[in-house]
Scaffold this motif. Sequence first.
Motif, short mmCIF file in Angstrom:
data_model
loop_
_atom_site.label_atom_id
_atom_site.label_comp_id
_atom_site.label_asym_id
_atom_site.label_seq_id
_atom_site.Cartn_x
_atom_site.Cartn_y
_atom_site.Cartn_z
N THR A 1 37.78 31.73 46.90
CA THR A 1 39.09 31.89 46.29
C THR A 1 38.98 32.17 44.80
OG1 THR A 1 40.00 30.36 47.95
CG2 THR A 1 41.34 30.78 46.00
N GLN A 2 38.06 31.49 44.14
CA GLN A 2 37.86 31.73 42.72
C GLN A 2 37.34 33.14 42.44
OE1 GLN A 2 35.22 28.47 41.82
NE2 GLN A 2 36.90 27.14 41.15
N THR A 16 40.20 35.65 42.84
CA THR A 16 41.16 35.54 41.75
C THR A 16 40.60 36.12 40.45
OG1 THR A 16 42.03 33.54 42.79
CG2 THR A 16 42.65 33.95 40.51
N ILE A 17 39.36 35.78 40.15
CA ILE A 17 38.74 36.31 38.93
C ILE A 17 38.59 37.82 39.01
CG2 ILE A 17 36.60 36.32 37.58
CD1 ILE A 17 36.28 33.36 38.28
#
Length: 462
Positions: free
Chosen positions: A239-240, A243-244
């Motif tokens: 997820t990170q 998003t990044i």
Amino acid sequence: MTVSYTLDVANVRFGGFSKLLFRWKGSIYKLLYKEFLVFCGLYLFFSVLYRFLLTPRQQDLFERIALYCDQFTNTSFIPVLFVLGFYVTLAFNRWWGQYTSFPLPDNLMMVVSGNVHGADERGRLLRRTLMRYANLSSVLILRSISTRVHKRFPTLEHIVEAGFMTSHELKKFESLHSDFNKYWMPLTWFANLASRSREEGRVRDDIALRLLMDELNKYRTKCSLLFHYDWISIPLVYTQVVTIAVYSFFAFCVIGRQFLNPEKGYKEHKIDMYVPVFTLLQFFFYTGWLKVGELIINPFGEDDDDFETNQLIDRNIQVSMLAVDDMYQDLAPIVKDKHWAQRHFSIPYTVSTAAETLRPAFKGSTFDMRMSVEDLEIHQPADTSVRMQYFPLNGSLGDGLDRLLQRGKGNLRGRSLPSLIDVSSQPDEDEDVDASPDGDSNSSNHKEQEKTIIKVVVEPNQ
């Protein structure tokens, strides 16, 4: 509340999906408008800074930075499409798995209604209590994973007040110490009460008891799956990363997609449009895709398209009690149906659907396949020798075929279809062919065991 538009797209018509674009509730506009406004504000800030606030030397530096950022946004250095597409697919599969894991009591209540007998008060009490335990278990698990249900039942006393649990059951529930979620306790009560019903004769045999336990285990499995879906999420690192990847891509776009001074002759900067239309569309699609993943990763929240858990609880307890109590042995008189005396009958249509009767019934994709006369002929290779095939037939069937073939012998000779040549009576393989004419005592038995043989000669085409 779940937004349903199924009726609006029941028929394909011009601009069918276009009408859905003007809805606000559950729309992508409602999810994305804040991020979209932030992106537009940042882009406008750097545009005004570049055009009116920087000195010529600072503008040159800004232009070099913009060209450098644009180089990365127009290449595949940041694999936004790959990581975003895979993430949303994974989130959707997880969303569908949670939907199919929702514990519905329909199968269980049918088994309880059909196998826990007794029209007296005791039988009614057993059936209602069994289904109340099943619904109590689903309420406990949904209260653990759904914010809506937890707000509705913030404490166990609220569950007692709602009628899912009695005060005595609450004491037993709290007296059992466990460090883990105890949503399974009511299902254990269900199993014990079903066994007691078997001892009392309310469940009449072990097969019925086994059926009850099987449906109970299926129900428990779905409750357990919901708990584990809530416990085990998509790995945080993924997820990170997604998003990044999306946010960093558009952070570079804020500078890299600025319209530079066309008088300086920069490549692909020959016109100054002020508003980056295609960049805004790209932001809408990519960030909107990310918001879709954010929406469906946990459908037990309070978003417009999250599951209606409270309504499902209301529906489940109502239909459960209706099935095992009000509808128990409540049957209409068994009478002959309307078409009892008709062997062939048709079901009427309304005027709006009468045209469907003109359509032939579908019988298979090759049913109406057309072939030429040449294609229907049987092809036999020229070098194939004549073969004889024998099909043993017994009794009167063989005698009837013998007479039929003798009458039509040779009618098919000379054609490409197999020619039926001869019918003869062949003795059984076990018969002694060397027996003397005067025979032995078993000769009559051998004659009775003769089998009629159809001899088929397959002749090649000339």
